[in-house]
Scaffold this motif. Structure first.
Motif, mmCIF file in Angstrom:
data_model
loop_
_atom_site.group_PDB
_atom_site.id
_atom_site.type_symbol
_atom_site.label_atom_id
_atom_site.label_comp_id
_atom_site.label_asym_id
_atom_site.label_seq_id
_atom_site.Cartn_x
_atom_site.Cartn_y
_atom_site.Cartn_z
ATOM 1 N N GLU A 27 0.815 -1.212 0.000
ATOM 2 C CA GLU A 27 0.000 0.000 0.000
ATOM 3 C C GLU A 27 0.853 1.267 0.000
ATOM 4 O O GLU A 27 0.328 2.365 -0.217
ATOM 5 N N GLU B 210 1.049 8.901 4.040
ATOM 6 C CA GLU B 210 0.411 7.868 3.215
ATOM 7 C C GLU B 210 -0.524 7.000 4.043
ATOM 8 O O GLU B 210 -1.633 6.668 3.610
ATOM 9 N N LYS C 201 -4.420 6.521 3.445
ATOM 10 C CA LYS C 201 -4.968 5.202 3.142
ATOM 11 C C LYS C 201 -6.041 4.784 4.145
ATOM 12 O O LYS C 201 -6.927 3.995 3.812
#
Length: 544
Positions: free
Chosen positions: A181, A190, A194
């Motif tokens: 991911e 990030e 996510k």
């Protein structure tokens, strides 16, 4: 404290005479070191009792104290031994020993009993405590960081996900993020993105994690699994150090990362000095591992010992158990798979259904199977078990052209479902590529290609056909390897000189981007595995 009390009692009860130098030396030691040992024991109890998420765990400091105490107690044991030996040689000791059961206990006898009981227990406790404080678990508790290594399929992901689940069940906050991911850049931003938190500032995100840990009276467990699965795994070599620096000021956040052992030199920087452990799978506990996957299919457990080394690999055990369960769901007997290929076919079938559902693909067109066969065909043609990542991406993504948002692409889902994995290439121009996660799992489709099984078609329909065997025999005849170019390739088992039979050899592509010289290309023969079902004949028995 029992030992120190007994030492003090012995010192007071047996004054050292001028005639015994060893007795005098031992008495001086007790007088000088007993207070220091008492202080060390008090320090250990106080520091370890006060350990918490806020104050930290003093593993290194406490380990030094325990080692020092162990060294001092060893000195006492050696000095007591010399004193007892001196006394046993003296006339006085001999005379006292001959006075019978009612004779008074001598200084040598008293210190000997002290060594055999209280001192032995204290030495054992100090040694066990020192080992614990030097262990990766204690070091990780102190440094708030831990690295988990292991080969492919050993169960690293299952271990970490289970640890996070148990933490949450017990009221301790935890978050698992998978390497695929992440890019290895701006990791915290990030992760926040996510997990649906939007463009949250790193400091705000860290403060939230730290507050959650503090409110629970523990540390927030941030787990990043499979760093090697990131699109560009090499980015972690700098990002890990930066992440460690960012987390250093937050006492209630612990970082746990995992990486495949073969990728450590690519992913983990040398300066990332944290405790590490290696996951060894089910080695030594193979039957327990299989039983854990087959709790609901107890009748399917094999009656014979699991002698094949593949059963130490949790990935293979999972594939094996899945194939048994699916046999029952299809109305079968739940008997053991006919061969290793049946295990792999069942696994691909199951994962293909999941991928088709996620990417909106028609499962009747078998896009996942065709993508896997396309990879195997290219590997077989190139005689390599690892393809450059971009080459592999172009091959498999063609079977889901509308899916372009990573990781919701064909390659992304093949990686997520464990049908392929990031692998080392050991090539100068590119460090990582795409291969099959388990050597034997990759052998099966590559050998099916060698038998000229049409791409995308069910390999079970053409496996073992005379035409396929004749083609393989012709291919091997030109390999330059006498063992492979000889007769007998047309039968599942080959005859030995004494008339007995052995399973045919198993072909394996050369690994990691290297090639065999033309004259040396041959086979890698795997050892025969256990016969898992009692009614399997030699012709049915293939190598696990």
């Amino acid at each position: 404290m029992t030992l120190l009390s007994e030492m003090t009692r012995w010192y007071d009860s047996y004054p050292a005479p001028d005639s015994s130098p060893d007795h005098q030396a031992l008495s001086r030691w007790v007088h000088a070191w007993t207070p220091a040992l008492r202080e060390g024991a008090d320090t250990l109890v106080r520091d370890l009792s006060a350990a918490s998420a806020s104050s930290g765990f003093p593993a290194e400091q406490s380990s030094a104290v325990a080692e020092d105490m162990l060294e001092r107690l060893g000195e006492f044991r050696d000095m007591a031994g010399r004193f007892a030996e001196e006394e046993s040689e003296s006339d006085d000791a001999t005379s006292a020993a001959g006075q019978g059961a009612g004779a008074p206990v001598t200084a040598a006898q008293s210190v000997q009993w002290l060594c055999e009981r209280a001192l032995a227990r204290a030495l054992d406790a100090c040694e066990r405590l020192g080992n614990l404080l030097r262990s990766p678990a204690a070091q990780a508790a102190e440094k708030k960081t831990w690295l988990l290594l292991g080969e492919a399929g050993q169960g690293k992901t299952h271990l970490l996900v289970d640890a996070a689940r148990r933490a949450v069940d017990e009221g301790r906050p935890a978050l698992v993020v998978f390497g695929q991911e992440l890019t290895g850049h701006d990791t915290l931003s990030e992760i926040a993105q996510k997990r649906g938190l939007g463009p949250l500032a790193e400091r705000d995100f860290l403060q939230a994690l730290d507050a959650a840990g503090a409110a629970s009276g523990c540390r927030f467990l941030l787990i990043i699994d499979a760093l090697n699965d990131s699109d560009d795994a090499g980015n972690w070599k700098s990002e890990l150090l930066a992440l460690q620096v960012r987390l250093a000021g937050y006492q209630h956040i612990a970082l746990l990362v995992s990486c495949r052992s073969t990728f450590k030199s690519i992913v983990v920087p040398d300066r990332f000095d944290v405790p590490a452990s290696v996951h060894s799978g089910f080695a030594g506990r193979e039957m327990e591992g299989l039983e854990s996957y087959l709790r609901g299919v107890a009748a399917a457990l094999p009656n014979n010992p699991l002698l094949a080394s593949v059963f130490t690999n949790p990935l293979f055990v999972k594939l094996y158990a899945d194939s048994l369960s699916k046999s029952l769901k299809r109305g079968g007997s739940g008997g053991h798979p006919r061969d290793r290929s049946a295990v792999f076919d069942a696994y691909v079938d199951h994962r293909a259904a999941t991928i088709c559902s996620r990417l909106g693909l028609d499962p009747l067109e078998r896009p996942v199977h065709r993508a896997v066969d396309a990879l195997a065909s290219r590997m077989a043609a190139a005689q390599r078990s690892v393809l450059p990542r971009e080459e592999a991406r172009a091959l498999v993504d063609a079977y889901a052209p509308a899916a372009t948002a990573w990781p919701e692409t064909m390659l992304g889902q093949l990686l997520a479902q464990g049908l392929v994995s990031n692998e080392r290439t050991f090539m100068a121009e590119q460090a990582t590529g795409i291969g099959f996660p388990y050597q034997a799992f990759g052998d099966d489709p590559c050998c099916a290609v060698g038998l000229r099984c049409p791409p995308g078609r069910d390999r079970r329909a053409t496996r073992g056909t005379p035409a396929g065997r004749r083609f393989l025999a012709a291919e091997l005849a030109g390999s330059g390897c006498p063992e492979l170019s000889g007769g007998g390739i047309d039968s599942p088992a080959r005859a030995n000189r004494d008339g007995t039979h052995r399973p045919a050899g198993w072909l394996s592509p050369i690994g990691n981007g290297r090639r065999w010289p033309r004259q040396a290309r041959g086979r890698t023969r795997l050892p025969a595995g256990p016969q898992l079902s009692g009614n399997a004949s030699a012709a049915q028995h293939t190598q696990y």
